[in-house]
Structure formats: structure tokens, C-alpha cells
Design a protein around this motif. Sequence first.
Motif, PDB file in Angstrom:
ATOM      1  N   SER B 102       0.845  -1.202   0.000  1.00  0.00           N
ATOM      2  CA  SER B 102       0.000   0.000   0.000  1.00  0.00           C
ATOM      3  C   SER B 102       0.879   1.251   0.000  1.00  0.00           C
ATOM      4  CB  SER B 102      -0.941  -0.008   1.201  1.00  0.00           C
ATOM      5  OG  SER B 102      -0.200  -0.163   2.373  1.00  0.00           O
ATOM      6  N   THR B 103       2.146   1.089   0.369  1.00  0.00           N
ATOM      7  CA  THR B 103       3.069   2.235   0.361  1.00  0.00           C
ATOM      8  C   THR B 103       3.275   2.726  -1.071  1.00  0.00           C
ATOM      9  OG1 THR B 103       4.210   1.087   2.134  1.00  0.00           O
ATOM     10  CG2 THR B 103       5.336   2.992   1.200  1.00  0.00           C
ATOM     11  N   PHE B 104       3.476   1.775  -1.997  1.00  0.00           N
ATOM     12  CA  PHE B 104       3.673   2.129  -3.405  1.00  0.00           C
ATOM     13  C   PHE B 104       2.441   2.858  -3.936  1.00  0.00           C
ATOM     14  CE2 PHE B 104       3.344   0.418  -7.934  1.00  0.00           C
ATOM     15  CZ  PHE B 104       4.175   1.376  -8.468  1.00  0.00           C
ATOM     16  N   LEU B 105       1.266   2.377  -3.534  1.00  0.00           N
ATOM     17  CA  LEU B 105       0.027   3.010  -3.979  1.00  0.00           C
ATOM     18  C   LEU B 105      -0.050   4.445  -3.450  1.00  0.00           C
ATOM     19  CD1 LEU B 105      -2.747   2.783  -5.348  1.00  0.00           C
ATOM     20  CD2 LEU B 105      -3.643   1.899  -3.211  1.00  0.00           C
ATOM     21  N   ALA B 106       0.301   4.614  -2.170  1.00  0.00           N
ATOM     22  CA  ALA B 106       0.257   5.953  -1.572  1.00  0.00           C
ATOM     23  C   ALA B 106       1.241   6.884  -2.291  1.00  0.00           C
ATOM     24  CB  ALA B 106       0.597   5.855  -0.081  1.00  0.00           C
ATOM     25  N   GLU B 107       2.424   6.361  -2.635  1.00  0.00           N
ATOM     26  CA  GLU B 107       3.417   7.180  -3.344  1.00  0.00           C
ATOM     27  C   GLU B 107       2.894   7.603  -4.716  1.00  0.00           C
ATOM     28  OE1 GLU B 107       6.704   4.518  -3.142  1.00  0.00           O
ATOM     29  OE2 GLU B 107       7.570   5.488  -1.388  1.00  0.00           O
ATOM     30  N   LEU B 108       2.240   6.654  -5.408  1.00  0.00           N
ATOM     31  CA  LEU B 108       1.676   6.981  -6.728  1.00  0.00           C
ATOM     32  C   LEU B 108       0.579   8.032  -6.606  1.00  0.00           C
ATOM     33  CD1 LEU B 108       1.224   3.719  -8.809  1.00  0.00           C
ATOM     34  CD2 LEU B 108       2.740   5.620  -9.268  1.00  0.00           C
ATOM     35  N   GLN B 109      -0.253   7.881  -5.566  1.00  0.00           N
ATOM     36  CA  GLN B 109      -1.334   8.852  -5.342  1.00  0.00           C
ATOM     37  C   GLN B 109      -0.744  10.252  -5.143  1.00  0.00           C
ATOM     38  OE1 GLN B 109      -3.384   6.680  -2.103  1.00  0.00           O
ATOM     39  NE2 GLN B 109      -5.264   7.356  -3.089  1.00  0.00           N
ATOM     40  N   GLU B 110       0.326  10.334  -4.347  1.00  0.00           N
ATOM     41  CA  GLU B 110       0.979  11.618  -4.079  1.00  0.00           C
ATOM     42  C   GLU B 110       1.511  12.227  -5.371  1.00  0.00           C
ATOM     43  OE1 GLU B 110       1.689  13.591  -1.448  1.00  0.00           O
ATOM     44  OE2 GLU B 110       0.320  12.451  -0.181  1.00  0.00           O
ATOM     45  N   ILE B 111       2.177  11.377  -6.162  1.00  0.00           N
ATOM     46  CA  ILE B 111       2.782  11.857  -7.419  1.00  0.00           C
ATOM     47  C   ILE B 111       1.702  12.383  -8.361  1.00  0.00           C
ATOM     48  CG2 ILE B 111       3.943  11.075  -9.525  1.00  0.00           C
ATOM     49  CD1 ILE B 111       5.683   9.275  -7.776  1.00  0.00           C
ATOM     50  N   LEU B 112       0.617  11.626  -8.499  1.00  0.00           N
ATOM     51  CA  LEU B 112      -0.453  12.037  -9.424  1.00  0.00           C
ATOM     52  C   LEU B 112      -1.163  13.283  -8.923  1.00  0.00           C
ATOM     53  CD1 LEU B 112      -1.838   8.556 -10.422  1.00  0.00           C
ATOM     54  CD2 LEU B 112      -0.801  10.214 -11.945  1.00  0.00           C
ATOM     55  N   HIS B 113      -1.267  13.395  -7.616  1.00  0.00           N
ATOM     56  CA  HIS B 113      -1.916  14.570  -7.031  1.00  0.00           C
ATOM     57  C   HIS B 113      -1.100  15.826  -7.324  1.00  0.00           C
ATOM     58  CE1 HIS B 113      -3.323  17.238  -3.709  1.00  0.00           C
ATOM     59  NE2 HIS B 113      -4.477  16.791  -4.186  1.00  0.00           N
ATOM     60  N   ASP B 114       0.238  15.672  -7.307  1.00  0.00           N
ATOM     61  CA  ASP B 114       1.111  16.826  -7.525  1.00  0.00           C
ATOM     62  C   ASP B 114       1.453  17.044  -8.991  1.00  0.00           C
ATOM     63  OD1 ASP B 114       1.088  17.009  -4.810  1.00  0.00           O
ATOM     64  OD2 ASP B 114       3.043  16.061  -4.500  1.00  0.00           O
ATOM     65  N   LEU B 115       0.862  16.242  -9.866  1.00  0.00           N
ATOM     66  CA  LEU B 115       1.164  16.343 -11.295  1.00  0.00           C
ATOM     67  C   LEU B 115       0.904  17.763 -11.792  1.00  0.00           C
ATOM     68  CD1 LEU B 115       1.955  14.288 -13.572  1.00  0.00           C
ATOM     69  CD2 LEU B 115      -0.456  14.172 -14.132  1.00  0.00           C
ATOM     70  N   ASP B 116       1.921  18.358 -12.393  1.00  0.00           N
ATOM     71  CA  ASP B 116       1.781  19.737 -12.849  1.00  0.00           C
ATOM     72  C   ASP B 116       2.392  19.832 -14.245  1.00  0.00           C
ATOM     73  OD1 ASP B 116       1.412  22.423 -13.025  1.00  0.00           O
ATOM     74  OD2 ASP B 116       3.158  22.948 -11.820  1.00  0.00           O
ATOM     75  N   ILE B 117       1.549  19.580 -15.233  1.00  0.00           N
ATOM     76  CA  ILE B 117       2.051  19.525 -16.612  1.00  0.00           C
ATOM     77  C   ILE B 117       2.099  20.924 -17.210  1.00  0.00           C
ATOM     78  CG2 ILE B 117       1.601  18.580 -18.912  1.00  0.00           C
ATOM     79  CD1 ILE B 117       0.043  16.324 -17.320  1.00  0.00           C
ATOM     80  N   ASP B 118       3.259  21.258 -17.765  1.00  0.00           N
ATOM     81  CA  ASP B 118       3.433  22.560 -18.382  1.00  0.00           C
ATOM     82  C   ASP B 118       3.028  22.470 -19.852  1.00  0.00           C
ATOM     83  OD1 ASP B 118       4.147  25.048 -19.163  1.00  0.00           O
ATOM     84  OD2 ASP B 118       6.310  24.739 -19.034  1.00  0.00           O
ATOM     85  N   TRP B 119       1.716  22.644 -20.103  1.00  0.00           N
ATOM     86  CA  TRP B 119       1.218  22.520 -21.483  1.00  0.00           C
ATOM     87  C   TRP B 119       1.699  23.651 -22.372  1.00  0.00           C
ATOM     88  CZ3 TRP B 119      -0.227  17.925 -22.498  1.00  0.00           C
ATOM     89  CH2 TRP B 119      -0.883  17.149 -21.526  1.00  0.00           C
ATOM     90  N   GLU B 120       2.187  24.739 -21.733  1.00  0.00           N
ATOM     91  CA  GLU B 120       2.633  25.874 -22.548  1.00  0.00           C
ATOM     92  C   GLU B 120       3.868  25.532 -23.368  1.00  0.00           C
ATOM     93  OE1 GLU B 120       1.226  29.539 -19.824  1.00  0.00           O
ATOM     94  OE2 GLU B 120       3.186  29.719 -20.757  1.00  0.00           O
TER      95      GLU B 120
END
Lengths: 249, 208
Positions: B102-120
Motif C-alpha cells: 500500500s506504500t507504493f500506492l500511496a506514493e503513486l497517489q501523491e505523485i499524481l496529485h502533484d502532477l503539474d504539466i506545463d502545457w505551454e
Amino acid sequence: MKDRKTTHFGYREVPVEEKASRVAEVFHSVASRYDLMNDLMSGGVHRLWKRFTIELSGARPGQTILDIAGGTGDLTARFSRIVGAEGQVVLADINESMLKVGRDRLLDRGIAGNVVPVQADAQYLPFPDNTFDCITIAFGLRNVTDKDLALRSMLRVLKPGGRLLVLEFSKPQSKLLEKVYDQYSFRLLPTMGRLIAGDAESYRYLAESIRMHPDQEALLGMMREAGFVDCEYHNMTGGIVALHKGLKP
Amino acid sequence: MDPTLRAGFEAALETAVNTALKYDPGTRVRLAELSGEVLALELSAPRLNLFLCIEDEWVAVRHQWEGQVTTELRGSATAFLRLLRDTGVTPASLGVTVIGSSTFLAELQEILHDLDIDWEEPLAQLIGDVPAHTLGEALRSAGHWLRGQLQVAPGAAAEAVSEEWRLTPPKAQFDAFAEDLSELAMATERLEARVQLLREKFAHRGAE
């Protein structure tokens, strides 16, 4: 007069000892534009066939993989990423021009370190017994003079439990598709070859060699005969291409 | 399904994910730390099995994987999307079964939550820096407005349904009705208990 043993080169019968050099001529001729032609001929679908091959390989970090007739290195590039620094991928091709194009292309993409290019004949693989976890041969077996000999050679260098994957053109499973495919292969393909690679004859040979290649069931039987077990195949794009899989007992 | 179609779907998904990652270097660095980990997804609706393998800074999408799986999730596609995007929800609350780390899942959740794509950045390569920035600003403003509207929309809709169109009673009226109903239910239960007691008394006297 003593009869000379012959084999097919496309629809023509040629002396056995001549086939390798004739195939080599074809690939010397198309090597520089091989990728472009593959994309045009298949509409890019060859990438999906290769992708499925990678999936079925079950390749894992640390494994040793042999990519026979690796040509321009599509499969090798992908395997290189999967096996990582602890693993190794051998890119083998009998044709010097294809191997050179493949090696340069991999280097241009920054793929090095765990890839070894080797000029080798699939019938007489220059590796010790039980070396590889997996062997792939994509669109290469039909060009080999003695396919049975090549399959036995692959079996020898595979580790016990290792798998062979043969990706090759095969027989379409519907009559309609077969007709459309014939028109495409014998009319459009040589024209495209002439316009893009300046070589209609080589592409006519490619189309003919596909028709002369054993169909799904025949190749399955050949793999079993060579000593592979748990053999199976998956038809792709209606059987235009088939992926055969066999394990070394 | 023809393996070509399946491979096409996986290739499209993989390209979409990795194209997005291309414009978020921060996320790629965090993903690289998880290189070698594998997330297995067993979707119930639609029925589909996928393996997301992290290879260095990128994600490989596969239909088959014979190596070790770090975490396996079983549930519906919508539940997975919510789980991976929202760090506040638990798998159990969404009906998702978790097998493995569940640690890996929590890490993935954190990463996806902080996803900040620079579309510019890709836009700037196509139309130039200044137009891309202007367009980006306009899209961001539109996005903020839309998010704001979406946040107030449920409240506004509820108000319209009860106050304007009188399709449902106002909340205060409903609460009072629910309270009355609850009292009535309790009184009924008390009455039922008394009747039962009287029945038992009569039965006892009859026996004497």
C-alpha cells in the motif's frame, strides 16, 4: 549430370548455396530505407506486432536476450530498456548493412552498454549452449535457407525453460482479406518499393517470400519437430502476421 | 480481441501518459525513484487487465507481465481514477481491493496529485512563446472559472430544485418532518412493547 539441390527464393527455385547471397543482396539494397518502408507498407502496424512480441517475451531485468534478424534494432531497443544494466541483448543479423544501420540507430538513440551487435547466421548461431533466456526472430525466418536447421540452432542456445518467439507473415484467416492482401502485395507493394526505395524487385521478393513461408500450422509443426514444447501461436491482424511461441524443455 | 487492437490501445495509452510526463520533469524524477515497481490493474467495468511498469522516468503499459507485481488493484475504472487522483479517499471506501504494497500506492497517489504539466511548452514550440503564454493564461482563467462554477453548481442546483421549482421540500421542513417521523416510530415501538406486556399478563392470568 548430378542434380543440384534447390530451394525457393520468392517464387523462383535457386541452388541452396545461392539463396543466402541473394537474400543478402535484397537487404543490402533496402537497408537504408528499411524502417521507412516498413512504416509505409504496414501503415505503422508493424510496431504493434512487435509490441505484442515484447509482451509475450516475458523479458525481465537481468535477462539475456537474442534478437535474431534484428535488422534496424526495433526489438533490441525495447529489450535493452527492460533487461537493464544487469542484462544483455544481442542484436544479431546475417546482413552487414542491416546490422550497421541497426547499430548506428541504437547509438543515435543513446542505447548502448547492454547491447552487443553480432553478425551471425541463424542456422549456425555462434554462441555456447544454454545461453539465452529468450530468442526473438521478427520477419527473418522466411529468409533463412534451412529453417529447420535454424530452429534447432535456436533451441541449442536457449536455456532450458527459455522461450523462442517467431514473428512472421502468415496466412490471412479470411478469403476476402487474403484477396485484398494479394492485390496489395503484388500490385501496390512493388510500386511503393520502386518509388521510395528505388527498388521494385526487392519488394516483389518480399511479397513472394511471404507466400512461400509455412503457414501457422506448418510452422507450429516445425517448431515441435525441432524440439520445442508448449508451442502455440497468436494470429494478428486477421492472420496476416502470426506470433509463434515455444519453450525449450 | 485481435492482439493488434489491444496493442494499439496500450500503445496509445502509454504514449498519452508519457507525453504528459514529458512536460513535467518534477514528476519524472519522482517516478524514477520508483523504477522497477509494477502496478497491476484488474478492471471490473470495463473488464480489462493492465500492468503499469515504471521504467526509469517513464511508464510502460502492458497486457502481460510475468515478473513481480508491487501492488494489485481490483475495482471499476472510475474507482481507480478517483483513487489515483484523490489522496483523501481510501480504496475500501471506493470498493477497490488492494493486494501487495500500500506504500507504493500511496506514493503513486501523491505523485499524481502533484502532477503539474506545463502545457505551454509544447504549445510554444508550435506557435511561439508570447501567443502560447497568452493562450495559456486565457485557458487557466477559463479553468479557474469552470472549477468555481462546478464547485457551486451542486449547491445552486439543490436550491433551485427546492426553493424555485418546489420539486422537493426545503431542508428545514424536511428535517422537521424527519424528526416527527422518528418520534412517531419510537412512540409506535413503545406502544407495541406495552401491548406485548399486556398480552403476556393476560396469558399468565388465564393460565392461573
